[in-house]
Enzyme design. Structure first.
Site, mmCIF file in Angstrom:
data_model
loop_
_atom_site.group_PDB
_atom_site.id
_atom_site.type_symbol
_atom_site.label_atom_id
_atom_site.label_comp_id
_atom_site.label_asym_id
_atom_site.label_seq_id
_atom_site.Cartn_x
_atom_site.Cartn_y
_atom_site.Cartn_z
ATOM 1 C CG HIS A 23 -0.881 -4.188 -10.956
ATOM 2 N ND1 HIS A 23 0.363 -3.617 -11.157
ATOM 3 C CD2 HIS A 23 -0.774 -5.466 -11.388
ATOM 4 C CE1 HIS A 23 1.178 -4.525 -11.683
ATOM 5 N NE2 HIS A 23 0.509 -5.650 -11.840
ATOM 6 C CG ASN A 24 1.791 0.020 -10.568
ATOM 7 O OD1 ASN A 24 1.293 -0.899 -11.210
ATOM 8 N ND2 ASN A 24 2.649 0.853 -11.097
HETATM 9 C C1 6PG Z 1 3.922 -2.679 -14.535
HETATM 10 C C2 6PG Z 1 4.796 -1.802 -13.687
HETATM 11 C C3 6PG Z 1 5.192 -0.597 -14.458
HETATM 12 C C4 6PG Z 1 6.389 0.133 -13.901
HETATM 13 C C5 6PG Z 1 6.134 0.827 -12.610
HETATM 14 C C6 6PG Z 1 7.372 1.052 -11.819
HETATM 15 O O1 6PG Z 1 2.851 -2.997 -14.053
HETATM 16 O O2 6PG Z 1 4.322 -3.029 -15.637
HETATM 17 O O3 6PG Z 1 4.121 -1.417 -12.547
HETATM 18 O O4 6PG Z 1 4.050 0.180 -14.609
HETATM 19 O O5 6PG Z 1 7.460 -0.726 -13.803
HETATM 20 O O6 6PG Z 1 5.577 2.044 -12.913
HETATM 21 O O7 6PG Z 1 7.022 1.923 -10.851
HETATM 22 P P1 6PG Z 1 8.073 2.617 -9.917
HETATM 23 O O8 6PG Z 1 9.057 3.338 -10.823
HETATM 24 O O9 6PG Z 1 7.281 3.573 -9.109
HETATM 25 O O10 6PG Z 1 8.721 1.542 -9.146
#
Ligand code: 6PG
Length: 473
Positions: free
Chosen positions: A186-187
């Protein structure tokens, strides 16, 4: 004396995410307690949620209904191991511990194995949606010890976001580290999605000379069409914001370097490890790393040559071309993410529910988008789809949008504007649809210098040619 009410679950780690999830659980009628080593956070939790926040993990565990359910909302990494170690003496076999952080899936595999020995049911749950999602309904991707699911299902599904058809955005992803793996993918898609939107903004700014206000209107319009999504919506919103002190668009005052916590990098590493082609996800990570070397870029801008920028043509028409190109690039990024899921499924045998994963991402999470309903449909029709782009609907989408992607990439290349995610999406698309690639020459090169052998089109087997020997032809 009446015994105190036992809690339905406890949250360990009372940052904003933990606290907001607690408020969400309470709103759904669950009795929630909380724990944090920080006394200030415990007090804040008790005040804000009205729940109890005892001073020790022993007290916390003692006041939970059994089998106990504990949700860890602590920073991924060593803190999770530390909490698990401190909790162990107060837990019994059959108790359930859910790690709701952005944990690397390999850590989840290890913890599962460790806790299995003592009968604790461990669950790695991806939770997406940020602070607002935690409060009002996140997407939740749990996986791990299967026996935990019937017990935690009513809890987690109650607080999860709901898709338009009323389905909760929380389903069981599978055994092992399936939940955290799905969240990592997802990320990875989130990284690619954000990067292509940034590149669309960059093109409109650098090539078309549009102001943040004008671009905001474009993003808002896109958000009413096929690109409708949370990330397009917040981008439109961000671009309207004016800095109260200077009166300038706030986005223009923000430094052009991006940080990262690592999930996009892990997704790219997993792609390399499993031999999955996921260049748009990886390029999104590299786009952040090149943004980080800001001083070097300033120097290089003085030294390295590039073309002059000029746009001749219809600006409004080109904005529409960018919209189509975005759609194509997004489909490519999703295809890569689902490719990563399919490869992990083969490797780990999790039986990942592809259609359900897409369904779970339809609301609550950061990548929620209209497109996901079609992705859900594609996998519902064919769970073994080799590539999302091969689903008839998405083959049609690509047929109608690859031309726009080419136009955008060509314009950016001619004008020296860096749009690596768009470019990699196009290369991915063209490579995937190429019946013949130049890897025949590559095989020959490897055989030439390393005797690595090669395969032939006209007969089976492995062959080696003594390339340095005098030719007989
Ligand atoms: C979510 C986001 C959350 C977070 C990320 C940001 O699904 O709610 O992905 O988990 O905002 O970890 O990741 P970065 O700091 O690597 O951009």
């Amino acid at each position: 004396m009446a015994s105190p009410q036992l809690h339905d679950l406890a949250i360990v780690g009372l940052g904003v995410m933990g606290e907001n999830l607690a408020l969400n659980f309470r709103r759904q009628g669950f009795a929630v307690s909380g724990f944090d080593v920080d006394e200030g956070k415990r007090e804040r939790f008790a005040q804000r949620t009205g729940g109890s926040a005892p001073r020790s993990l022993q007290e916390l565990a003692g006041a939970l209904r059994t089998p106990r359910v504990l949700l860890l909302m602590v920073p991924a990494g060593a803190a999770v191991d530390a909490v698990l170690q401190d909790l162990r003496p107060w837990l019994a076999a059959g108790d359930i511990v859910i790690d709701g952080g952005n944990t690397r899936y390999t850590d989840t595999e290890r913890r599962l194995a460790e806790l299995q020995h003592v009968g604790i049911l461990f669950v790695g749950a991806g939770v997406s949606g940020g602070e607002e999602g935690a409060l009002n309904g996140p997407a939740i991707m749990p996986g791990g010890a299967p026996d935990a699911w019937p017990r935690i299902r009513p809890l987690l599904q109650a607080i999860a976001a709901r898709a338009e058809d009323g389905q909760p955005c929380c389903e069981w992803m599978g055994p092992g580290a399936a939940g955290h793996y799905v969240k990592m993918v997802h990320n990875g898609i989130e990284y690619a999605d954000m990067q292509v939107l940034c590149e669309a903004y960059f093109l409109m700014q650098e090539l078309l000379g549009m102001s943040p206000r004008e671009m905001s209107e474009v993003f808002a319009q896109w958000n009413r069409g096929e690109l409708a999504s949370y990330l397009v919506g917040i981008t439109a919103d961000i671009l309207t914001r004016v800095d109260p002190e200077t009166g300038r668009p706030l986005v223009d005052l923000i430094v052009d370097t991006a940080e990262q916590k690592g999930t996009g990098k892990w997704a790219s590493q997993a792609a390399l490890d499993l031999g999955v082609t996921a260049p748009t996800i990886a390029e999104a990570v590299f786009a952040r790393t090149v943004s980080a070397v800001r001083e070097q870029r300033a120097q290089a801008a003085q030294v390295l040559a590039g073309p002059a920028r000029e746009f001749q043509g219809d600006r409004a028409a080109f904005v529409q071309v960018i919209e189509r190109a975005l759609l194509a690039a997004k489909v490519c990024a999703y295809a890569q993410g689902f490719g990563l899921l399919a490869a992990a499924d083969q490797e780990y045998g999790w039986q990942l529910p592809m259609g359900t994963i897409a369904a779970t991402w339809r609301a609550g999470c950061i990548i929620r988008a209209k497109l996901l309903e079609d992705i859900r449909g594609a996998y519902a029709r064919d769970p073994k789809l080799a590539n999302l782009m091969l689903a008839p609907h998405f083959a049609d989408v690509m047929a109608g949008s690859h031309g726009a992607l080419r136009e955008v990439v060509a314009s950016a290349a001619r004008n020296g504007i860096a749009i690596p995610a768009f470019m990699s999406a196009l290369a991915y698309y063209d490579a995937y649809r190429s019946q013949r690639l130049p890897a025949n020459l590559l095989q020959a090169q490897r055989d030439y210098f390393g005797a690595h052998t090669y395969q032939r089109l006209d007969r089976p087997g492995k062959f080696h040619t003594k390339w340095n020997e005098e030719r007989r032809d």
